[in-house]
Design a protein around this motif. Structure first.
Motif, PDB file in Angstrom:
ATOM      1  N   THR A  21      36.220  42.579  41.762  1.00 16.33           N
ATOM      2  CA  THR A  21      36.898  42.882  40.500  1.00 16.33           C
ATOM      3  C   THR A  21      36.746  44.340  40.157  1.00 16.33           C
ATOM      4  OG1 THR A  21      35.948  40.776  39.922  1.00 16.33           O
ATOM      5  CG2 THR A  21      37.231  41.880  38.236  1.00 16.33           C
TER       6      THR A  21
ATOM      7  N   TYR B  27      43.666  41.070  46.619  1.00 10.47           N
ATOM      8  CA  TYR B  27      44.511  41.304  45.442  1.00 10.47           C
ATOM      9  C   TYR B  27      45.942  40.863  45.688  1.00 10.47           C
ATOM     10  CZ  TYR B  27      40.524  44.388  44.851  1.00 10.47           C
ATOM     11  OH  TYR B  27      39.270  44.874  44.785  1.00 10.47           O
TER      12      TYR B  27
ATOM     13  N   LYS C  13      46.617  37.278  46.127  1.00 15.24           N
ATOM     14  CA  LYS C  13      46.190  36.328  45.085  1.00 15.24           C
ATOM     15  C   LYS C  13      47.226  36.344  43.969  1.00 15.24           C
ATOM     16  CE  LYS C  13      41.794  35.439  46.443  1.00 15.24           C
ATOM     17  NZ  LYS C  13      41.967  35.743  47.869  1.00 15.24           N
ATOM     18  N   GLN C  14      47.366  35.176  43.373  1.00 13.66           N
ATOM     19  CA  GLN C  14      48.291  35.142  42.235  1.00 13.66           C
ATOM     20  C   GLN C  14      47.634  35.828  41.039  1.00 13.66           C
ATOM     21  OE1 GLN C  14      49.060  30.941  41.988  1.00 13.66           O
ATOM     22  NE2 GLN C  14      51.173  31.276  42.712  1.00 13.66           N
ATOM     23  N   HIS C  15      48.433  36.253  40.137  1.00  9.57           N
ATOM     24  CA  HIS C  15      47.946  36.871  38.893  1.00  9.57           C
ATOM     25  C   HIS C  15      46.988  37.999  39.175  1.00  9.57           C
ATOM     26  CE1 HIS C  15      49.721  33.241  37.557  1.00  9.57           C
ATOM     27  NE2 HIS C  15      48.716  32.485  38.010  1.00  9.57           N
ATOM     28  N   SER C  16      47.226  38.730  40.225  1.00  6.14           N
ATOM     29  CA  SER C  16      46.319  39.847  40.506  1.00  6.14           C
ATOM     30  C   SER C  16      47.177  41.071  40.710  1.00  6.14           C
ATOM     31  CB  SER C  16      45.519  39.541  41.770  1.00  6.14           C
ATOM     32  OG  SER C  16      45.050  40.747  42.305  1.00  6.14           O
ATOM     33  N   THR C  17      46.547  42.236  40.408  1.00  7.26           N
ATOM     34  CA  THR C  17      47.301  43.466  40.640  1.00  7.26           C
ATOM     35  C   THR C  17      47.586  43.561  42.127  1.00  7.26           C
ATOM     36  OG1 THR C  17      45.665  44.320  39.142  1.00  7.26           O
ATOM     37  CG2 THR C  17      47.313  45.873  39.959  1.00  7.26           C
ATOM     38  N   LYS C  18      48.792  44.040  42.447  1.00  4.25           N
ATOM     39  CA  LYS C  18      49.104  44.215  43.869  1.00  4.25           C
ATOM     40  C   LYS C  18      48.572  45.582  44.269  1.00  4.25           C
ATOM     41  CE  LYS C  18      51.698  40.444  44.294  1.00  4.25           C
ATOM     42  NZ  LYS C  18      50.780  39.515  43.627  1.00  4.25           N
TER      43      LYS C  18
END
Length: 1720
Positions: free
Chosen positions: A330, A376, A379-384
């Motif tokens: 994170t 990242y 993963k869903q809902h993660s910054t690309k």
């Protein structure tokens, strides 16, 4: 110090220690006695230890406190000299590790005091360092004290001390952590149970840590505290600290000892809880700060970023991300987002520079990037994050080019948004140029729309060597040189691409090899255990996961990369930079390709393609694909819509080529720069190395290459390789020398590119082929409707690809050849077509010569597949294509002819497909191929193909383009037939085998086997096909072809017919020969009669061939003759066939129709054929057959006999010799009689035909005009000549009826006149008595008949009269030539002498019939002499008829057309009468001759007293000769008639007497005319008549007085007449005086005088008793009158008088006694 424990070292140490102590005691002797004492006791102590202990060092260590004590006291003196000496001594002890923990504590305390007193600072640092590095005895507080001491020294006034202290601190911190690592190492085998922690706190109690670890923990925790400006927990006594130094220390620990943090939860916790928040907190000024923002707008002033801290923070972040990413997922996300933010345009330049450097550090670590992506982006809902990094770099690069005009952020965005539409900013002309005295040097740089950014050499590829991140000494932000950030960003991109691709491709390779091995193991059954399958499935899962990551990575980064790289590519002015960009694009494209990411792959390839072509080049492929791929060419980068930057139109690139664009309507020219060429090479490289993954993008690549090749003017050469060539329409192509040298290289690479297609897998290869095909379709569309040079790139490359992939040609053959065949070869543009054909034929040739495995000979399917397109070409109408096709066939034959095998039908089909209208050169070439086949390859081809060869050869015969070809092809058919003959047995065997196989297949399929001439065996069918072909040629429109074909057909049937099965002959006769005859007859009868002026060109045509009809006549002749010959020579084969009589009838019918055709040539030939079939040896009777059946009595061509087989030395007998063939035929079982009857029927059929021909052809025409057809003499002759031969066979049944029919024909035939223009050749000259051959033939025919009758049975003799009738009719021709219908004929004499008339049109000349009539007469006489006594002759009054006929010429006498006629008639009459009269007398009583006598009398009368006048020119001798003939007649009367008067009718005798009387008195008309006086008197004749009269008058045989009276009466009249004449003469003589008398009177008197003398002679010869006395008296009474005439003056009269008077002397005798002569 490894050797510190060796005896020598120990000894040395002891010595040194003692000397140190001595020195100390010396120094302190005066001032510091306590120290001196301590030193001395120390010496003793040392000595004691040395003396007692074995382990000296251990002992020393145990007592170290005491040993060290003197030195510590020495330091306490604070005397520099002493302090130095003590510190050195302490260091020595430390280095030998003889310091115990206590001693160490003491030492540190002593050092602290020195530090506080600022004494010997450097020496202090040194001592601490030695103490901490040599051993691990210092812990806890002591350690922290030592560290604090160093920190304190770092913040002194003295620079040197500060720096040394800093270094020492760094080293000490390292030592602390190194100890921990060592400690872990020692305990690594002991598994420690982690103590469970209550609550969710991450914190573990420090008490659980081992000593060294604890120290390290405390130290690191305090460093965090210090940096955060908090009080330390452990480093008690710190007075001051800088954040920069703290950050550096943190960074070094994190960087050097990552494992510590990763292995120990306590430390991990520190990282998470302390370090990360600290970093984030410290970053805040940088995040909030925006350059150029108005300060007034925000209430609190924003803290400015501070370069040293910021830079160090970034370094820490780099380490954190690099080393502890897995722990701090994170947190890292936050750091990375920060980094991306720092690139923003509104951040200070230096901040952006260090941020880029940091990012660069990440970019060189592909595994790390991979982790980002997994953690990242995936993963869903993660910054690309990963995508953002790449996009940020892209935006960063773009922002560098878009220099904002104002400082407002809005302007920046605007600029970015509108750059597509905004015009190019005009760049200063000298941008990028440095003015030099010597010229201009161009720096490597990027230039875009006037923004010029130099490229600096920042770092070596693949290593992120930062410049500004290393500036630890700078406090102020440095000035960043122009282009630095750009260069680093550029390298980021390159390294990113390189890293990702290398990593993914490496892993891909590994996966592939692994999966290969697993499949291999799994597939081998021996090892296929459960676990293997398990591992395989794991493998698959692993691969799926990996693949997902790879794809995500690529998907995340490609857009940004492509946008940035495209921009850089466009802006680059440096070759090396361009090369790197292109390489990056290429590797990305290849990677996308390998992963099957089509969109991204195509996008990269499109970029390269665009780079290769001139700006704004209209290439639809690229525009459409890009449009499809990128929605309106814009990428959302960081939420900001940045459009893809379009190429700037004015590149500062060197133009290296100018050429024509490839378009339907080229507008002007286009220029290629060196960069375009560079891109092109990259494109080639891409295609060459990564062809396997291009898939559908081949389309893009090839389309681009095609255009480039076109612009550069490369043209395809042989084999499809492109060579620099001047374009025909490209005069505007201009190439610089630079590119000229490049062209061969490019063309070479192009070729290699397609060569390398052999390494592609099948699917990729198909993609390549499909792409080339669609490219070719485009080029074709462009080439429609104009005759411009088309682009041949695609076709050439299809060829090249095909050639290199021969080893697996089956895979691509259909699409490849299908395209060439259906599209290219049929294109209206000739150049395009030509290349299509070139490509196709080259491929076929290469395919056939290629060394396939298995070889073609064992892979028929492949061979047929290869040859099929060659055949397909036949459906194309363009002659140039067909020429190529045929040339290809010729070459294939020359190189591969022996091994074509099953491909033969296809090859032959190609030759056969040439049609008549396809022009001479095509036909010629095709024919050349055929000739080659026939001369060289017949033995090598399967026998089943021979029929095709025959068909093809035949079809060439029918082509009418070139006569020679047709004729030669007929020759080929003859050669083929010879070949069949020589190889008969082998061909037959092979065909029978094949037939059996086909039969079997057909039965299995349940279909009927269908082939021409089916029931015949296959070998015979082959012959029949050959015959049928020749038969077709026999009715070709061209005479020469017909002639040649006819001759060949009959020769082959003649020479080789014996090979046929017996039953096949039936087909030959009906299907071949009669069919042919029908067609020829049909054609001949309908042929045109128009005159043909010339035979093409300037060949003159002979008048006998100057109409189609005449030319067909020749054909008819040839055909009929040929068929007849076959019937003749092969009768023994044909007769046993069931329907021979029917065939015979058909043949006769043909002969008849030909004979009756209105063409002399045909009709004559028909008869010749008729003759031929009649001269047939009858087939043998069974009784005659010898035991062995040799070929006897069978006319067999000599061709059959022992022949040498080609290639064999011994002659071999044909197994089926004639004998055997004969033996095979069914023996004539039916009785001989039926055989004979059948034979007779044949002959009678022939007779009927002959009769029909004869009667039809000689029937006179009803009307007469110039076009009346009249049969020719040779025809009639031949017709009649046939009869004797025919008669031999039918004589047994020949009846009177038939004889009459024959007579009519003979008569008509002889009556036919001849055409005046033929007369000079046929007619004998008028004066010669020669028969024409026709007349000869007629007589011969009759002769044959009479001979046959002669030896025939009695009942035949009744035919004699008919023959006589016939002959006599001919005799009449001598005087009355026959009429032929209503035809006007000229007399032959006129025809002869009026030569001028000879060539008058259609004049008909009657023949000279005299010789014929005379010969006929001779025959009559001859025959009569033999047959006079036959009953038939007597009954039929033949003699009377003969006389009646002879009367005609006899009565005409001099009026006969020929004098020979009447003379012959007389002699014949005499001969006939000499034989006939006795017969007549014999049959007198029967009355059969009654009517003959008057006829005979009339005949004598007409002849002897003819009304015709002898010709004027008759000579005396002639006259006398003629007279002698008359005399002979009278003699005949006297010898043959009068003596037999008793048997002869009295009337007849009376008539004879009257006639003799008349003759004897020269009855002449009294009205003499001048002309008649000249008529010569027939004195001899008169004499003879007198004599005969007298002889018979006074003969004692006179039976009746009446007869005697007739004689006497005659005499007295005679004498009276004489007396009167003489009297009148004397009177006239006297009156006339001197004048001569009229001539006629003189003549008369002479005549009378001669008569008197004759009379007296006659009387004297007569028996005295026959003469009446009164007669004598009358004679003597003449005497005085005669004497009176003596005075006559005429000498002729005198001489006659003399002759008359002389006989009177016999009356002068003395008077006798008076005996009276009585009547009795």
């Amino acid at each position: 110090m490894s050797c510190t424990n060796s005896p020598e070292a120990v000894k040395k140490l002891l010595e040194n220690m003692q000397s140190d102590l001595r020195a100390l005691s010396l120094e302190c002797k005066k001032k510091f006695p306590p120290v001196k004492e301590a030193a001395e006791s120390g010496i003793i102590k040392v000595k004691t230890i040395a003396a007692r202990s074995t382990e000296i060092l251990t002992a020393l260590k145990e007592n170290s406190s005491e040993v060290v004590q003197p030195f510590l006291m020495g330091c306490g003196t604070k005397e520099p000299k002493i302090t130095q000496l003590c510190l050195t001594a302490i260091q020595r002890l430390m280095s030998h590790e003889v310091v115990s923990e206590t001693a160490a504590g003491n030492i540190i305390n002593m050092l602290w005091q020195l530090m506080e007193n600022s004494l010997e600072e450097l020496k202090l640092l040194q001592t601490v360092l030695v103490l901490l590095t040599t051993n691990t005895v210092v812990h806890d507080e002591a350690l922290s004290k030592a560290i604090v001491l160093c920190f304190r020294l770092h913040f002194t006034k003295d620079n040197i001390t500060n720096n040394t202290a800093a270094a020492t601190v760094r080293q000490v911190v390292t030592v602390v952590f190194e100890r921990m690592v060592a400690e872990d190492e020692r305990h690594k085998d002991v598994v420690e149970q982690p103590v469970l922690v209550q609550g969710n706190s991450n914190r573990r109690s420090v008490s659980t840590l081992k000593p060294c670890a604890k120290d390290a923990y405390m130290l690191f925790q305090d460093l965090c505290q210090l940096v955060n400006a908090d009080a330390p927990y452990w480093l008690v006594g710190m007075t001051e600290m800088t954040r920069t130094f703290g950050l550096e220390l943190l960074e070094s620990v994190l960087n050097d000892f990552p494992q510590v943090f990763l292995q120990h939860q306590e430390f991990s916790f520190l990282l998470k809880e302390r370090v990360c928040p600290l970093v984030i907190k410290l970053f805040s000024p940088n995040i909030k700060f925006r350059q150029g923002s108005c300060t007034s707008s925000s209430p609190a002033p924003v803290e400015k970023p501070y370069f040293p801290i910021c830079m160090r923070l970034l370094r820490v972040v780099s380490v954190l991300i690099k080393q502890f990413y897995s722990l701090l997922v994170t947190e890292c996300e936050i750091f990375l987002s920060l980094l991306v933010k720092f690139l923003d345009a509104d951040k200070p330049q230096w901040l952006r520079a260090v941020a880029v450097e940091s990012i660069h550090r990440l970019c060189v670590q592909p595994q790390l990037l991979r982790s980002f992506c997994q953690s990242y982006d995936m993963k869903q809902h993660s910054t690309k994050v990963f995508r953002d990094i790449v996009n940020a770099l892209g935006s960063f690069i773009q922002s560098l080019f878009l220099v904002p005009t104002t400082g407002t952020p809005s302007a920046t965005t605007n600029q970015a948004g509108n750059n597509n539409s905004g015009g190019p900013a005009s760049a200063p002309a000298n941008s990028g140029m440095l003015g030099m005295a010597g010229g201009v040097t161009v720096l490597p740089a990027f230039e875009y729309r006037g923004t010029w950014i130099p490229i600096l050499t920042v770092t070596v590829q693949g290593s992120a060597k930062a410049t500004y991140l290393e500036m630890l000494d700078k406090v102020e932000p440095p000035t960043i040189p122009e282009g630095y950030a750009m260069s680093v960003a550029f390298h980021c991109l390159l390294d990113l691409v390189r890293g990702i691709t290398t990593m993914i491709e490496g892993e891909l390779g590994q996966v592939e090899t692994e999966s290969q091995t697993t499949t291999e193991t799994a597939s081998s059954p021996a090892q296929s255990s459960e676990q293997d399958f398990q591992s395989a499935s794991d493998q698959m899962d692993k691969e799926t996961v990996s693949r997902a990551v790879w794809e995500e990575m690529v998907n995340a980064c490609w857009c940004g990369l492509l946008a940035a790289l495209s921009l850089l590519l466009d802006a680059s002015t440096d070759e090396a930079a361009t090369e790197n960009i292109l390489k990056a694009e290429l590797t990305m494209a290849a990677l996308c390709g390998r992963l099957g990411l089509v969109t991204s792959r195509d996008a990269f390839i499109t970029a390269i393609c665009k780079g290769s072509l001139p700006p704004h080049y209209a290439l639809t492929v690229l525009n459409t694909t890009t449009a499809a791929t990128f929605s309106s060419k814009s990428y959302a980068i960081q939420g900001q819509n940045v459009q893809m930057i379009s190429p700037s139109s004015e590149s500062h690139q060197q133009v290296v080529a100018v050429g024509q664009p490839l378009a339907v309507q080229p507008q002007g020219t286009v220029m290629l720069t060196s960069k375009n060429i560079q891109c092109m090479r990259t494109l080639l490289n891409l295609a060459h190395c990564h062809g396997a993954v291009l898939g559908t993008s081949w389309q893009l690549v090839l389309a681009t290459l095609q255009h480039l090749v076109w612009i550069l003017g490369l043209k395809p050469g042989s084999g499809g390789a492109l060579k620099p060539g001047r374009a025909v329409e490209g005069p505007s192509t201009v190439l610089t020398t630079a590119v000229m040298t490049d062209l061969p290289v490019i063309s070479n690479i192009l070729s290699r590119l397609f060569e390398s297609s052999q390494y592609l897998d099948d699917v990729s290869l198909h993609h390549l082929i499909n792409a080339l095909c669609s490219l070719s379709l485009e080029a074709m569309d462009m080439a429609y409707g104009n005759n411009k040079e088309p682009s041949l790139f695609a076709v050439a490359k299809l060829l090249e690809t095909g050639l290199v992939n021969m080893h697996r040609i089956e895979i691509l053959w259909r699409p490849l050849t299908g395209h060439l065949l259906e599209k290219v070869c049929q294109h209206p543009n000739s150049r395009m077509r030509e290349w299509g054909a070139e490509a196709l034929t080259s491929l076929i040739k290469a395919g056939l010569t290629f060394n396939h495995d298995p070889p073609l000979s064992q892979n028929q399917r492949l061979q047929l597949l290869l040859l099929n397109p060659l055949k397909e070409l036949s459906s194309i109408i363009h002659p140039d294509i067909r020429l190529k096709q045929l040339e290809c066939v010729l070459q294939i034959l020359q190189s591969q002819g022996d091994s074509l095998g099953p491909g033969w039908p296809l090859v032959l089909g190609v030759m056969g497909a040439i049609r008549n209208d396809q022009g001479e050169s095509l036909i010629r070439t095709a024919f050349q191929c055929l000739q080659l086949v026939v001369t060289d390859f017949l033995p090598t081809m399967p026998c089943t193909c021979l029929q095709i060869v025959v068909d093809v050869a035949g079809s060439f015969g029918l082509h009418n383009q070139e006569l020679n070809i047709s004729l030669t092809s007929i020759g080929l058919l003859w050669n083929i037939s010879d070949y069949f003959f020589q190889r008969g047995e082998t061909i037959e065997k092979e065909l029978n085998r094949e037939e059996a196989a086909q039969q079997k297949q057909a039965e299995e399929k349940g279909v009927v086997l269908n082939r021409p001439f089916h029931p015949a065996p296959p070998f015979d069918c082959l012959w029949l096909c050959l015959y049928a072909k020749l038969g077709e040629l026999c009715v070709d429109p061209r005479p020469a072809v017909r002639k040649s074909a006819g001759q060949t057909l009959f020769s082959t049937i003649g020479a080789h017919g014996t090979l046929l099965q017996h039953s096949t002959w039936h087909t030959v006769i009906w299907k071949v020969l009669f069919h042919l005859l029908d067609r020829v007859r049909e054609a001949s009868t309908t042929a045109d009669k128009e005159k043909i002026e010339s035979g093409g060109g300037n060949i003159l045509i002979h008048h006998s061939r100057d109409t189609a009809e005449k030319q067909w006549a020749e054909t008819w002749v040839l055909t009929l003759a040929g068929v007849a010959r076959i019937f003749n020579t092969r009768r023994y084969l044909l007769q046993p066939l069931g329907d021979f009589p029917k065939a015979w009838d058909v043949l006769l019918d043909h002969i008849q129709s030909a004979a009756l055709s209105k063409n002399n040539e045909v009709s004559l030939a028909a008869l010749k054929s008729f003759q031929e079939i009649l001269q047939i040896v009858s087939p043998m009777r069974d009784s005659d057959k010898p035991e062995t059946p040799p070929a006897v009595n069978v006319p067999v061509p000599v061709l059959i006999g022992p022949m040498s087989a080609p290639g064999l030395s011994r002659p071999f007998m044909r197994t089926d010799s004639i004998g055997e063939r004969l033996a095979r035929y069914p023996a004539s079982e039916p009785s001989i009689v039926t055989d004979e009857i059948e034979d007779l029927n044949l002959w009678w059929a022939a007779w009927n035909t002959w009769y029909r021909i004869g009667s039809e052809s000689t029937k006179p025409p009803l009307t007469c005009d110039k076009l009346t057809f009249i049969p020719s003499q040779p025809f009639l002759t031949a017709l009649i000549q046939i009869f004797p031969a025919l008669y031999q066979h039918i004589k047994t049944g020949f009846s009177m009826d038939d004889l009459q029919k024959l007579g009519i024909i003979l008569h008509s035939a002889v009556s036919v006149p001849i055409s005046s223009d033929a007369s000079p050749f046929i007619l004998p000259s008028y004066t010669e008595a020669v028969l024409t051959s026709l007349q000869e033939a007629v007589l011969t025919a009759l002769d044959v008949l009479q001979k046959a009758i002669c030896i025939g049975p009695e009942n035949m003799q009744i035919m004699y009269p008919a023959i006589f009738d016939q002959l006599l009719a001919f005799v009449e021709f001598s005087c009355k030539p026959p009429q032929y219908g209503q035809l006007e004929t000229k007399h032959i004499a006129n025809a002869k002498y009026n030569q001028i008339q000879l060539f008058a049109p259609a004049e008909w000349v009657a023949l000279n019939y005299v010789p014929f009539a005379e010969r006929s007469l001779e025959v009559v006489v001859d025959l009569y002499q033999k047959t006079a006594c036959h009953k038939a002759l007597v009954n039929e009054k033949v003699l009377q008829n003969v006389i009646k006929t002879l009367r005609i010429p006899l009565s005409l006498k001099y009026a006969c057309p020929s004098e020979t006629t009447w003379k012959l008639a007389v002699s014949s009459l005499l001969k006939v009468l000499s034989i006939g009269l006795p017969v007549a007398r014999q049959h007198a009583s029967s009355g059969k001759f009654d009517s003959m006598w008057p006829e005979l009398a009339s005949t004598f009368e007409d002849f002897l007293f003819t009304k015709s006048i002898p010709p004027d020119n008759l000579s005396i001798q002639e006259f006398q000769r003629n007279e002698s003939i008359d005399v002979e007649v009278v003699q005949l009367i006297s010898t043959e008639i009068l003596p037999y008067a008793n048997f002869i009718p009295k009337d007849f005798v009376g008539q004879i007497m009257t006639m003799l009387n008349k003759g004897s008195i020269h009855s002449q008309s009294s009205s003499f005319t001048e002309a008649e006086i000249d008529i010569r008197m027939r004195e001899e004749f008169s004499k003879m008549c007198f004599e005969t009269l007298l002889q018979f008058s006074f003969s004692n045989k006179v039976t009746t007085p009446q007869e005697g009276y007739i004689s006497r009466m005659a005499l007295s009249v005679l004498l009276k007449r004489s007396q009167d004449v003489l009297h009148r003469f004397i009177e006239d003589e006297r009156l006339s005086g001197k004048c001569p008398l009229p001539r006629q009177q003189v003549t008369e008197i002479i005549f009378v005088l001669k008569a008197v003398s004759t009379l007296i002679d006659s009387l004297k010869k007569t028996l005295p008793e026959n003469v009446d006395g009164s007669t004598w008296a009358q004679v003597i009474a003449l005497y005085p009158t005669l004497v009176e005439c003596i005075t006559c003056s005429s000498p002729e009269i005198c001489s006659a008088l003399k002759e008359a008077l002389v006989p009177f002397k016999d009356f002068m005798h003395p008077p006798a006694s008076k005996v009276q002569n009585g009547e009795s």
